[in-house]
Write a protein that holds these residues in place. Structure first.
Motif, PDB file in Angstrom:
ATOM      1  N   ASP A   9       0.840  -1.196   0.000  1.00 20.95           N
ATOM      2  CA  ASP A   9       0.000   0.000   0.000  1.00 20.95           C
ATOM      3  C   ASP A   9       0.874   1.244   0.000  1.00 20.95           C
ATOM      4  OD1 ASP A   9      -2.851  -0.536  -0.076  1.00 20.95           O
ATOM      5  OD2 ASP A   9      -2.546  -1.650   1.792  1.00 20.95           O
TER       6      ASP A   9
ATOM      7  N   GLN B 152      -1.459   6.758   5.342  1.00 21.57           N
ATOM      8  CA  GLN B 152      -1.676   5.685   4.395  1.00 21.57           C
ATOM      9  C   GLN B 152      -2.756   6.105   3.401  1.00 21.57           C
ATOM     10  OE1 GLN B 152      -1.976   1.768   6.059  1.00 21.57           O
ATOM     11  NE2 GLN B 152      -3.035   0.932   4.271  1.00 21.57           N
TER      12      GLN B 152
ATOM     13  N   THR C  30      -3.721   4.181   0.456  1.00 18.42           N
ATOM     14  CA  THR C  30      -4.482   3.086  -0.136  1.00 18.42           C
ATOM     15  C   THR C  30      -4.687   1.984   0.886  1.00 18.42           C
ATOM     16  OG1 THR C  30      -2.525   1.911  -0.971  1.00 18.42           O
ATOM     17  CG2 THR C  30      -3.487   3.600  -2.398  1.00 18.42           C
ATOM     18  N   GLN C  31      -5.671   1.157   0.618  1.00 22.68           N
ATOM     19  CA  GLN C  31      -6.016   0.077   1.534  1.00 22.68           C
ATOM     20  C   GLN C  31      -6.109  -1.239   0.761  1.00 22.68           C
ATOM     21  OE1 GLN C  31      -6.375   0.770   4.798  1.00 22.68           O
ATOM     22  NE2 GLN C  31      -6.166   2.984   4.473  1.00 22.68           N
TER      23      GLN C  31
ATOM     24  N   GLY D 138      -3.824  -3.777   0.288  1.00 17.91           N
ATOM     25  CA  GLY D 138      -2.692  -4.402  -0.378  1.00 17.91           C
ATOM     26  C   GLY D 138      -2.414  -5.800   0.160  1.00 17.91           C
TER      27      GLY D 138
ATOM     28  N   SER E 217      -1.143  -5.051  -5.439  1.00 21.57           N
ATOM     29  CA  SER E 217      -0.207  -3.991  -5.052  1.00 21.57           C
ATOM     30  C   SER E 217      -0.705  -2.648  -5.533  1.00 21.57           C
ATOM     31  CB  SER E 217       1.183  -4.268  -5.639  1.00 21.57           C
ATOM     32  OG  SER E 217       1.149  -4.205  -7.052  1.00 21.57           O
ATOM     33  N   HIS E 218      -0.346  -1.612  -4.804  1.00 22.46           N
ATOM     34  CA  HIS E 218      -0.699  -0.235  -5.149  1.00 22.46           C
ATOM     35  C   HIS E 218       0.578   0.580  -5.299  1.00 22.46           C
ATOM     36  CE1 HIS E 218      -4.457  -1.509  -2.867  1.00 22.46           C
ATOM     37  NE2 HIS E 218      -4.855  -1.296  -4.111  1.00 22.46           N
TER      38      HIS E 218
ATOM     39  N   GLU F 291      -3.086   0.077  -9.536  1.00 23.28           N
ATOM     40  CA  GLU F 291      -3.425  -1.105  -8.752  1.00 23.28           C
ATOM     41  C   GLU F 291      -3.220  -2.312  -9.644  1.00 23.28           C
ATOM     42  OE1 GLU F 291      -7.027  -1.899  -5.936  1.00 23.28           O
ATOM     43  OE2 GLU F 291      -7.548  -2.761  -7.897  1.00 23.28           O
TER      44      GLU F 291
END
Length: 593
Positions: free
Chosen positions: A5, A18, A20-21, A23, A28-29, A59
């Motif tokens: 993330d 943070q 992105t959420q 991961g 993967s981000h 993503e």
């Protein structure tokens, strides 16, 4: 990126936010997926907006990609390393692009059709807010351009995407408030589309938008040669900027105040020189750094008064020069690099197709003496080996100094000679390259009487290793021995983005894979062949050499094998030197018989 993330770190307070959420090991981000990083020239997976307020990120969902496991025999106590590797004909990673506010908040997903165009080739997010350019364009000598330059405008976030067959490429613009995309430009090619040039040089990414968003620069080889063109903001062509006679290599700089671009062009097949061209068209390119060899420029985007010229010269020198805008040398940056031994390379052309060729003799060559020959080869798509840069032939000179004449050739299928020349190998990666290398080598022998064509070896790495195995097996009348490094034996075991570009998928084009497969011919091996391969190679997997050795064993064909520690490359200088010595010793033994 942490645990797949994306996080934003405040450089003043150290605060960690943070963005992105979700991961996981397969989601993967912010990282480029395998196809982009390995084959499409894109290593980035996250892009800041010009004002740093928003982050566009990739993503990548690899849950459907075939898992591969590589065990390291040197460490049997460790579990195998897991990779998601997209073999030809199997699933690629699934991609999405999201816009995330820097200060936190929900992601807005773009509506790019990643099912139809799964390859994300490039992302360009230009800076905004520059003055309009209409007053800069004179009407005389060229069609008036004032209507092209709006008084107000901005350059949009732009994506370059490609279909899986790599026969259609689109430039998409992004509407930031909605995430909607619109097609700006569409290109097709029945063979394949090359990504925009410049990967081998420091370059400005394409498309390159003019600051007010009124147009953009783009390159294509659809006319037969790579050319840079200026397009209107709606994607329509305004005019061609560089001539076909000087193939375009990369964009180094755009100077709006002076209405010029600095570009790297190819004055011939062997050199890369810097030229300045007028953006409005109608003027000839002006050479500003054209000494023979390979140039690459680094500009300061805030000032165009001077630049750094990295010159890999035809005289063997490697120089870092500071030049003014006219190309005059202001200073030479001192180098503390060790001076390598001299390289005795002769550049020439060979055969009726005038293949670019290089010949290296032993440093202490004796006049009138004939020497066994070693063809040092790649011969595959996307790579040109013969350039007017002696430094590139240092390893070949070391081999020549062991008592050989070393030759290198660029035949059809290699870049630098136009659209059709490069695409001649569509559907068959071996027949034309093999015929061209043999014809070129035979033609060279008429120019260089010291070449003893009764004792010829062939060697190469990766695609060059593949060619070496094929040449040793299929042309025993020419090649007395081969040393093949990390050969992709069965193209069905290589990755999607590279292999399908040239052969299609195995299901749809089984004949292409059959004729291009070393295993098809393995039982005919009649000459000494040394195979070298890294046991933990994560590019050309070791399974390739396993398959070939099994086929040779089943056919009762003798071969030699050198197992290497490590992956596809050999960065350890001691190992590299000893591998080179092993190769030379093998040829000394086999070519003396």
């Amino acid at each position: 990126m942490r645990a797949n993330d994306l996080h934003v770190l405040d450089t003043q307070t150290g605060a960690d936010r943070q963005l992105t959420q979700g991961g996981t090991d397969t989601l993967s981000h912010g990282l480029a997926e395998f196809a982009a990083a390995e084959e499409l020239g894109r290593s980035d997976g996250a892009w800041w907006s010009p004002d740093s307020g928003t982050l566009l990120y990739e993503e990548s969902d690899t849950s459907g990609v075939e898992p591969h496991f590589i065990a390291d025999p040197a460490h049997p106590e460790r579990p195998p390393a897991a990779f998601r590797y997209p073999r030809a004909g199997t699933a690629n990673a699934r991609l999405r692009l999201g816009l995330a506010p820097r200060d936190g908040g929900p992601t807005r997903w773009l509506d790019w059709d990643s099912a139809a165009f799964p390859y994300l080739v490039r992302v360009v997010w230009p800076a905004q807010g520059h003055a309009p350019l209409a007053h800069m364009w004179p009407a005389q000598g060229h069609a008036p351009l004032a209507h092209v330059w709006p008084a107000e405008g901005h350059a949009p976030l732009t994506l370059v995407v490609m279909n899986r067959a790599e026969t259609e490429q689109r430039l998409l613009t992004v509407d930031l408030p909605t995430g909607h995309t619109a097609t700006l430009l569409r290109e097709t090619d029945p063979a394949w589309i090359n990504t925009s040039p410049g990967a081998n040089w420091p370059s400005t990414p394409l498309p390159h938008w003019l600051p007010d968003g009124s147009g953009f620069l783009w390159a294509s080889d659809s006319s037969g040669a790579w050319q840079l063109a200026l397009h209107h903001a709606d994607g329509s062509l305004d005019h061609i900027v560089t001539p076909a006679a000087l193939p375009f290599l990369s964009l180094a700089d755009v100077d709006i105040a002076h209405r010029t671009a600095t570009v790297l062009l190819a004055p011939d097949h062997l050199d890369a020189a810097l030229y300045r061209v007028p953006l409005a068209g109608g003027g000839a390119p002006e050479p500003i750094a054209a000494e023979p060899g390979q140039h690459a420029a680094t500009f300061n985007e805030l000032s165009h008064a001077a630049f750094i010229d990295h010159l890999d010269g035809a005289d063997g020198r490697v120089l870092t020069l500071v030049r003014d805008a006219a190309g005059r040398v202001l200073a030479t940056v001192p180098s503390r690099a060790e001076t390598p031994p001299p390289v005795h390379v002769q550049f020439t052309t060979a055969g009726v197709e005038a293949f670019d060729a290089a010949v290296l003799r032993p440093s202490a060559a004796v006049a009138g003496r004939r020497y066994p020959v070693v063809l040092s080869v790649y011969a595959g798509p996307g790579v040109k080996t013969v350039l007017r840069t002696p430094r590139l032939f240092g390893e070949a000179q070391c081999l020549a100094d062991q008592g050989f004449i070393v030759a290198a050739l660029d035949g059809r299928g290699t870049p630098g000679r136009g659209h059709d020349w490069e695409r001649a190998t569509k559907g068959d990666l071996i027949d034309i390259p093999l015929a061209d290398q043999v014809a070129g080598l035979q033609a060279l022998a008429t120019q260089v009487p010291q070449m003893n064509m009764r004792h010829v070896g062939v060697t190469g790495w990766s695609f060059g290793g593949y060619f070496t195995a094929m040449a040793t097996i299929r042309r025993p009348d020419i090649f007395s021995a081969g040393v093949a490094g990390a050969p992709p034996v069965d193209w069905a075991d290589y990755d999607t983005a590279y292999t399908e570009r040239y052969l299609g998928t195995p299901a749809d084009n089984p004949d292409n894979y059959h004729r291009s497969n070393v295993l098809t011919y393995a039982a005919s091996l009649a000459r000494p062949l040394l195979l070298m391969h890294g046991l933990t190679d994560d590019n050309v997997y070791f399974v390739n050499t396993v398959k070939l050795t099994e086929a040779l064993l089943r056919a009762d064909r003798p071969y030699d094998l050198l197992l290497l520690p490590g992956t596809h490359q050999l960065p350890d200088p001691v190992l590299r030197a000893n591998v080179d010595a092993t190769r030379a010793g093998y040829f000394k033994d086999k070519l003396s018989k």
